[in-house]
Design a protein around this motif. Structure first.
Motif, PDB file in Angstrom:
ATOM      1  N   CYS A  76       0.828  -1.207   0.000  1.00 43.33           N
ATOM      2  CA  CYS A  76       0.000   0.000   0.000  1.00 43.33           C
ATOM      3  C   CYS A  76       0.861   1.255   0.000  1.00 43.33           C
ATOM      4  O   CYS A  76       0.566   2.222  -0.712  1.00 43.33           O
ATOM      5  N   THR A  77       1.930   1.252   0.793  1.00 45.14           N
ATOM      6  CA  THR A  77       2.786   2.437   0.882  1.00 45.14           C
ATOM      7  C   THR A  77       3.493   2.725  -0.442  1.00 45.14           C
ATOM      8  O   THR A  77       3.624   3.884  -0.850  1.00 45.14           O
ATOM      9  N   SER A  78       3.932   1.683  -1.120  1.00 46.62           N
ATOM     10  CA  SER A  78       4.656   1.869  -2.386  1.00 46.62           C
ATOM     11  C   SER A  78       3.731   1.957  -3.592  1.00 46.62           C
ATOM     12  O   SER A  78       4.208   2.207  -4.707  1.00 46.62           O
ATOM     13  N   SER A  79       2.436   1.747  -3.392  1.00 46.88           N
ATOM     14  CA  SER A  79       1.499   1.784  -4.518  1.00 46.88           C
ATOM     15  C   SER A  79       1.345   3.204  -5.056  1.00 46.88           C
ATOM     16  O   SER A  79       1.362   4.185  -4.311  1.00 46.88           O
ATOM     17  N   GLN A  80       1.201   3.312  -6.363  1.00 44.89           N
ATOM     18  CA  GLN A  80       0.994   4.608  -7.015  1.00 44.89           C
ATOM     19  C   GLN A  80      -0.456   4.798  -7.444  1.00 44.89           C
ATOM     20  O   GLN A  80      -0.756   5.700  -8.235  1.00 44.89           O
TER      21      GLN A  80
END
Length: 224
Positions: A23-27
């Motif tokens: 989720c944190t690295s999702s764009q």
């Protein structure tokens, strides 16, 4: 039963941490609404770190946010909350492993291991709460801008990254609750007092029993 709860809670904690990382690295935290697009062959989406544009021909262009101070306050807060949730989640996994009943580290008592597992469960719940606050805050801003008639910018809709965050938070809270429920409400066991007696006979023929001091330096008692 307690061991099964702890292992299942730990598995859910590891799975939630993986979803939090994705989720944190999702764009794709928000996607441009198709009602705003001129053609349906172009897509625009944004995350916490960069903004991307894609076409049906397969071309993808992403640009990182060049400034930090110029970003909206809610975006900076969501970044901090997600990073904090990852750190707290990793700490909870390590602490939970140390508190499992099926693991042995030194001469740790059962009461101490229960307290360690309880601490891991609390940290895991806290990690899920941080993630829930971040994704819910971001989603609230997206929905507010979409329905605001005075908003002059591009309107976006909710992306898949937000759903990953909601799923991760639910798994973290559930796993932390299992770890907390596996702990028994018991007091630390104290070693029983042991007394040894010295037998002696007085000059009047009476038998005298004297208790020697115990290991915890308690007061000695004499019985005649």
């Amino acid at each position: 039963m307690a061991v099964c709860l702890q292992v299942l809670g730990l598995v859910l904690g590891v799975l939630s941490w993986c979803l939090q990382s994705s989720c944190t690295s999702s764009q794709v935290w928000k996607v441009r609404s198709q009602a705003e697009s001129v053609t349906s062959s172009q897509w625009q989406f944004e995350g916490l770190w960069m903004s991307c544009a894609a076409t049906s021909l397969g071309s993808l262009q992403c640009s990182k946010f060049k400034t930090v101070l110029g970003l909206p306050a809610h975006l900076q807060a969501c970044r901090a909350l997600m990073i904090l949730s990852l750190l707290v989640g990793l700490a909870s996994i390590i602490v939970s492993v140390l508190g499992l009943k099926c693991t042995k580290i030194g001469r740790t008592s059962e009461y101490a291991k229960d307290q360690i597992a309880l601490s891991g469960g609390v940290l895991l719940i806290l990690s899920g709460v941080f993630t829930l606050i971040a994704v819910s805050w971001y989603a609230a801003r997206v929905i507010h801008d979409f329905y605001n008639p005075l908003y002059g910018g591009v309107r976006f809709e909710l992306g898949t990254g937000l759903y990953l965050g909601w799923g991760a938070s639910c798994l973290a809270v559930l796993g932390g609750s299992m770890l907390c429920c596996s702990c028994r409400k018991s007091n630390p066991t104290r070693p029983a007092r042991q007394f040894s007696y010295n037998f002696s006979t007085s000059s009047q023929g009476q038998n005298i029993y004297r208790a020697t001091p115990s290991s915890d330096n308690s007061s000695s008692k004499a019985y005649v």
